[in-house]
Scaffold this motif. Structure first.
Motif, PDB file in Angstrom:
ATOM      1  N   MET A   1       0.833  -1.194   0.000  1.00  0.00           N
ATOM      2  CA  MET A   1       0.000   0.000   0.000  1.00  0.00           C
ATOM      3  C   MET A   1       0.874   1.253   0.000  1.00  0.00           C
ATOM      4  SD  MET A   1      -2.943  -0.976   2.781  1.00  0.00           S
ATOM      5  CE  MET A   1      -3.665   0.646   2.622  1.00  0.00           C
ATOM      6  N   ALA A   2       0.441   2.327  -0.705  1.00  0.00           N
ATOM      7  CA  ALA A   2       1.176   3.573  -0.749  1.00  0.00           C
ATOM      8  C   ALA A   2       1.160   4.232   0.620  1.00  0.00           C
ATOM      9  CB  ALA A   2       0.570   4.499  -1.798  1.00  0.00           C
ATOM     10  N   ARG A   3       2.227   4.907   0.931  1.00  0.00           N
ATOM     11  CA  ARG A   3       2.333   5.590   2.217  1.00  0.00           C
ATOM     12  C   ARG A   3       1.346   6.752   2.290  1.00  0.00           C
ATOM     13  NH1 ARG A   3       7.248   9.620   3.925  1.00  0.00           N
ATOM     14  NH2 ARG A   3       6.526  10.122   6.046  1.00  0.00           N
ATOM     15  N   VAL A   4       0.713   6.920   3.457  1.00  0.00           N
ATOM     16  CA  VAL A   4      -0.162   8.055   3.704  1.00  0.00           C
ATOM     17  C   VAL A   4       0.577   9.017   4.629  1.00  0.00           C
ATOM     18  CG1 VAL A   4      -2.322   8.833   4.710  1.00  0.00           C
ATOM     19  CG2 VAL A   4      -2.261   6.702   3.401  1.00  0.00           C
ATOM     20  N   ILE A   5       0.723  10.259   4.208  1.00  0.00           N
ATOM     21  CA  ILE A   5       1.438  11.266   4.986  1.00  0.00           C
ATOM     22  C   ILE A   5       0.510  11.833   6.053  1.00  0.00           C
ATOM     23  CG2 ILE A   5       2.670  13.468   4.888  1.00  0.00           C
ATOM     24  CD1 ILE A   5       3.228  12.823   1.909  1.00  0.00           C
ATOM     25  N   ARG A   6       0.930  11.728   7.294  1.00  0.00           N
ATOM     26  CA  ARG A   6       0.131  12.190   8.428  1.00  0.00           C
ATOM     27  C   ARG A   6       0.541  13.628   8.763  1.00  0.00           C
ATOM     28  NH1 ARG A   6      -2.081   8.170  11.460  1.00  0.00           N
ATOM     29  NH2 ARG A   6      -1.638   9.206  13.448  1.00  0.00           N
ATOM     30  N   VAL A   7      -0.441  14.534   8.785  1.00  0.00           N
ATOM     31  CA  VAL A   7      -0.165  15.959   8.950  1.00  0.00           C
ATOM     32  C   VAL A   7      -0.822  16.498  10.218  1.00  0.00           C
ATOM     33  CG1 VAL A   7      -0.438  18.263   7.933  1.00  0.00           C
ATOM     34  CG2 VAL A   7       0.036  16.290   6.463  1.00  0.00           C
ATOM     35  N   LEU A   8      -0.073  17.313  10.949  1.00  0.00           N
ATOM     36  CA  LEU A   8      -0.603  18.032  12.101  1.00  0.00           C
ATOM     37  C   LEU A   8      -0.633  19.520  11.773  1.00  0.00           C
ATOM     38  CD1 LEU A   8      -1.391  18.083  15.190  1.00  0.00           C
ATOM     39  CD2 LEU A   8       1.045  18.527  15.627  1.00  0.00           C
ATOM     40  N   LEU A   9      -1.757  20.188  12.058  1.00  0.00           N
ATOM     41  CA  LEU A   9      -1.925  21.606  11.778  1.00  0.00           C
ATOM     42  C   LEU A   9      -1.762  22.401  13.069  1.00  0.00           C
ATOM     43  CD1 LEU A   9      -5.100  21.364   9.523  1.00  0.00           C
ATOM     44  CD2 LEU A   9      -2.701  21.351   8.800  1.00  0.00           C
ATOM     45  N   VAL A  10      -0.875  23.393  13.058  1.00  0.00           N
ATOM     46  CA  VAL A  10      -0.638  24.211  14.247  1.00  0.00           C
ATOM     47  C   VAL A  10      -0.830  25.679  13.874  1.00  0.00           C
ATOM     48  CG1 VAL A  10       0.954  24.797  16.100  1.00  0.00           C
ATOM     49  CG2 VAL A  10       1.039  22.519  15.056  1.00  0.00           C
ATOM     50  N   ASP A  11      -1.917  26.282  14.374  1.00  0.00           N
ATOM     51  CA  ASP A  11      -2.227  27.683  14.072  1.00  0.00           C
ATOM     52  C   ASP A  11      -3.220  28.162  15.115  1.00  0.00           C
ATOM     53  OD1 ASP A  11      -3.406  30.135  12.754  1.00  0.00           O
ATOM     54  OD2 ASP A  11      -2.093  29.482  11.133  1.00  0.00           O
ATOM     55  N   ASP A  12      -3.064  29.404  15.573  1.00  0.00           N
ATOM     56  CA  ASP A  12      -3.993  29.895  16.585  1.00  0.00           C
ATOM     57  C   ASP A  12      -5.318  30.359  16.004  1.00  0.00           C
ATOM     58  OD1 ASP A  12      -2.730  32.055  15.335  1.00  0.00           O
ATOM     59  OD2 ASP A  12      -2.965  33.354  17.076  1.00  0.00           O
ATOM     60  N   ASP A  13      -5.445  30.361  14.676  1.00  0.00           N
ATOM     61  CA  ASP A  13      -6.690  30.742  14.005  1.00  0.00           C
ATOM     62  C   ASP A  13      -7.451  29.479  13.602  1.00  0.00           C
ATOM     63  OD1 ASP A  13      -8.704  31.591  12.232  1.00  0.00           O
ATOM     64  OD2 ASP A  13      -7.518  33.295  11.568  1.00  0.00           O
ATOM     65  N   ALA A  14      -8.577  29.237  14.252  1.00  0.00           N
ATOM     66  CA  ALA A  14      -9.358  28.028  13.980  1.00  0.00           C
ATOM     67  C   ALA A  14      -9.847  27.980  12.537  1.00  0.00           C
ATOM     68  CB  ALA A  14     -10.547  27.945  14.937  1.00  0.00           C
ATOM     69  N   LEU A  15     -10.131  29.134  11.953  1.00  0.00           N
ATOM     70  CA  LEU A  15     -10.595  29.162  10.561  1.00  0.00           C
ATOM     71  C   LEU A  15      -9.492  28.729   9.603  1.00  0.00           C
ATOM     72  CD1 LEU A  15     -12.736  32.436  10.446  1.00  0.00           C
ATOM     73  CD2 LEU A  15     -13.540  30.055  10.443  1.00  0.00           C
ATOM     74  N   VAL A  16      -8.272  29.151   9.885  1.00  0.00           N
ATOM     75  CA  VAL A  16      -7.137  28.733   9.062  1.00  0.00           C
ATOM     76  C   VAL A  16      -6.964  27.227   9.151  1.00  0.00           C
ATOM     77  CG1 VAL A  16      -4.633  28.841   8.790  1.00  0.00           C
ATOM     78  CG2 VAL A  16      -5.929  30.935   9.190  1.00  0.00           C
ATOM     79  N   ARG A  17      -7.038  26.693  10.358  1.00  0.00           N
ATOM     80  CA  ARG A  17      -6.900  25.244  10.525  1.00  0.00           C
ATOM     81  C   ARG A  17      -8.009  24.510   9.790  1.00  0.00           C
ATOM     82  NH1 ARG A  17      -6.458  26.585  16.085  1.00  0.00           N
ATOM     83  NH2 ARG A  17      -8.307  25.308  16.561  1.00  0.00           N
ATOM     84  N   ALA A  18      -9.226  25.027   9.861  1.00  0.00           N
ATOM     85  CA  ALA A  18     -10.354  24.365   9.187  1.00  0.00           C
ATOM     86  C   ALA A  18     -10.153  24.355   7.678  1.00  0.00           C
ATOM     87  CB  ALA A  18     -11.660  25.072   9.552  1.00  0.00           C
ATOM     88  N   GLY A  19      -9.683  25.483   7.140  1.00  0.00           N
ATOM     89  CA  GLY A  19      -9.459  25.552   5.704  1.00  0.00           C
ATOM     90  C   GLY A  19      -8.367  24.610   5.244  1.00  0.00           C
ATOM     91  N   LEU A  20      -7.286  24.563   5.993  1.00  0.00           N
ATOM     92  CA  LEU A  20      -6.191  23.655   5.636  1.00  0.00           C
ATOM     93  C   LEU A  20      -6.624  22.198   5.755  1.00  0.00           C
ATOM     94  CD1 LEU A  20      -3.212  25.434   7.447  1.00  0.00           C
ATOM     95  CD2 LEU A  20      -3.508  25.178   4.970  1.00  0.00           C
ATOM     96  N   SER A  21      -7.379  21.903   6.811  1.00  0.00           N
ATOM     97  CA  SER A  21      -7.845  20.529   7.011  1.00  0.00           C
ATOM     98  C   SER A  21      -8.732  20.083   5.854  1.00  0.00           C
ATOM     99  CB  SER A  21      -8.602  20.430   8.336  1.00  0.00           C
ATOM    100  OG  SER A  21      -9.032  19.104   8.559  1.00  0.00           O
ATOM    101  N   MET A  22      -9.656  20.958   5.457  1.00  0.00           N
ATOM    102  CA  MET A  22     -10.547  20.624   4.354  1.00  0.00           C
ATOM    103  C   MET A  22      -9.763  20.399   3.055  1.00  0.00           C
ATOM    104  SD  MET A  22     -13.790  22.844   2.947  1.00  0.00           S
ATOM    105  CE  MET A  22     -14.449  22.895   4.633  1.00  0.00           C
ATOM    106  N   MET A  23      -8.768  21.245   2.824  1.00  0.00           N
ATOM    107  CA  MET A  23      -7.976  21.139   1.602  1.00  0.00           C
ATOM    108  C   MET A  23      -7.130  19.863   1.581  1.00  0.00           C
ATOM    109  SD  MET A  23      -4.974  23.717   0.301  1.00  0.00           S
ATOM    110  CE  MET A  23      -3.879  23.214   1.630  1.00  0.00           C
ATOM    111  N   LEU A  24      -6.421  19.598   2.678  1.00  0.00           N
ATOM    112  CA  LEU A  24      -5.483  18.477   2.685  1.00  0.00           C
ATOM    113  C   LEU A  24      -6.179  17.131   2.795  1.00  0.00           C
ATOM    114  CD1 LEU A  24      -2.719  20.008   4.978  1.00  0.00           C
ATOM    115  CD2 LEU A  24      -2.594  19.629   2.517  1.00  0.00           C
ATOM    116  N   ASP A  25      -7.272  17.069   3.548  1.00  0.00           N
ATOM    117  CA  ASP A  25      -7.980  15.796   3.682  1.00  0.00           C
ATOM    118  C   ASP A  25      -8.616  15.346   2.369  1.00  0.00           C
ATOM    119  OD1 ASP A  25      -7.544  14.669   6.155  1.00  0.00           O
ATOM    120  OD2 ASP A  25      -9.087  15.838   7.161  1.00  0.00           O
ATOM    121  N   GLY A  26      -8.738  16.264   1.425  1.00  0.00           N
ATOM    122  CA  GLY A  26      -9.300  15.885   0.125  1.00  0.00           C
ATOM    123  C   GLY A  26      -8.258  15.378  -0.845  1.00  0.00           C
ATOM    124  N   VAL A  27      -7.005  15.293  -0.409  1.00  0.00           N
ATOM    125  CA  VAL A  27      -5.912  14.856  -1.273  1.00  0.00           C
ATOM    126  C   VAL A  27      -5.548  13.414  -0.964  1.00  0.00           C
ATOM    127  CG1 VAL A  27      -3.514  15.255  -1.949  1.00  0.00           C
ATOM    128  CG2 VAL A  27      -5.000  17.200  -1.423  1.00  0.00           C
TER     129      VAL A  27
END
Length: 217
Positions: A1-27
């Motif tokens: 199986m291909a490797r899945v890259i595990r990402v942690l988001l660190v930002d004090d702006d919850a909206l920024v984290r939400a946007g990044l999460s939505m973008m990266l989880d779709g990849v």
């Protein structure tokens, strides 16, 4: 199986984290395993989620991104950190890279570029935004020019004057220079005056800076 890259988001702006999460989880091949609101929370989140890559903001309450990056990179199991920020000052760039960040991107970076950065940094391939690369190149050229200028300027001094200039760069007083180089204070003052005249400088601080630019202090 291909490797899945595990990402942690660190930002004090919850909206920024939400946007990044939505973008990266779709990849395909990337999954967001956790979030943190500052550098202190990031340390605990890394222990809890074992990410491969951390997307790290710089300016956060509590523990800032530079400090968190340095701590994470010093761990027994170091992981990759990509700084993602709006603050692209030369100082921030250099501090982040010296702390061990494998990437430095601005928050206006296109989504595909962020995805590419996560993939490449996870494979050990550092990546910088084009603006940051240009800033570092310009800084290197400026430093190289300052170095050459300083070396050429100091070459005009006598060996004794260069010794005095180096002692000034190390913060020595006239009395300390005299004791160190076995000369009277009056002679030291004469050498300092000669250095200022030859190099067209105004004060001792400028002598110290020139020695620093020349890589002697």
């Amino acid at each position: 199986m291909a490797r899945v890259i595990r990402v942690l988001l660190v930002d004090d702006d919850a909206l920024v984290r939400a946007g990044l999460s939505m973008m990266l989880d779709g990849v395909a091949g990337i999954t967001v395993v956790g979030e943190a609101g500052d550098g202190g929370e990031a340390i605990a989140a890394v222990d809890a989620h074992a990410p491969d890559v951390v997307l790290m903001d710089l300016r956060m309450p509590g523990v800032d991104g530079i400090t968190a990056t340095r701590r994470l990179r010093a761990r027994a199991r170091p992981l990759e950190v990509i700084v993602l920020t709006t603050f692209d000052t030369d100082e921030n760039i250099l501090l982040a890279l010296r702390a061990g960040a494998g990437g430095f991107l601005l928050k206006d970076t296109p989504p595909q570029r962020i995805v590419e950065a996560v993939t490449r940094v996870a494979e050990g391939d550092p990546i910088l935004s084009p603006q940051v690369t240009r800033r570092l190149m310009d800084d290197a050229l400026t430093r190289a020019g300052a170095y050459e200028h300083a070396r050429a300027a100091l070459a005009a001094l006598t060996p004794r004057e260069r010794e005095v200039a180096l002692a000034i760069a190390h913060g020595r007083s006239n009395a300390e220079i005299g004791a160190e180089l076995a000369m009277g204070v009056t002679t030291v003052k004469a050498h300092v005056s000669s250095i200022l005249t030859k190099l067209d400088l105004d004060n001792r601080t400028q002598i110290a800076l020139l020695a620093h630019d020349a890589g002697l202090a």
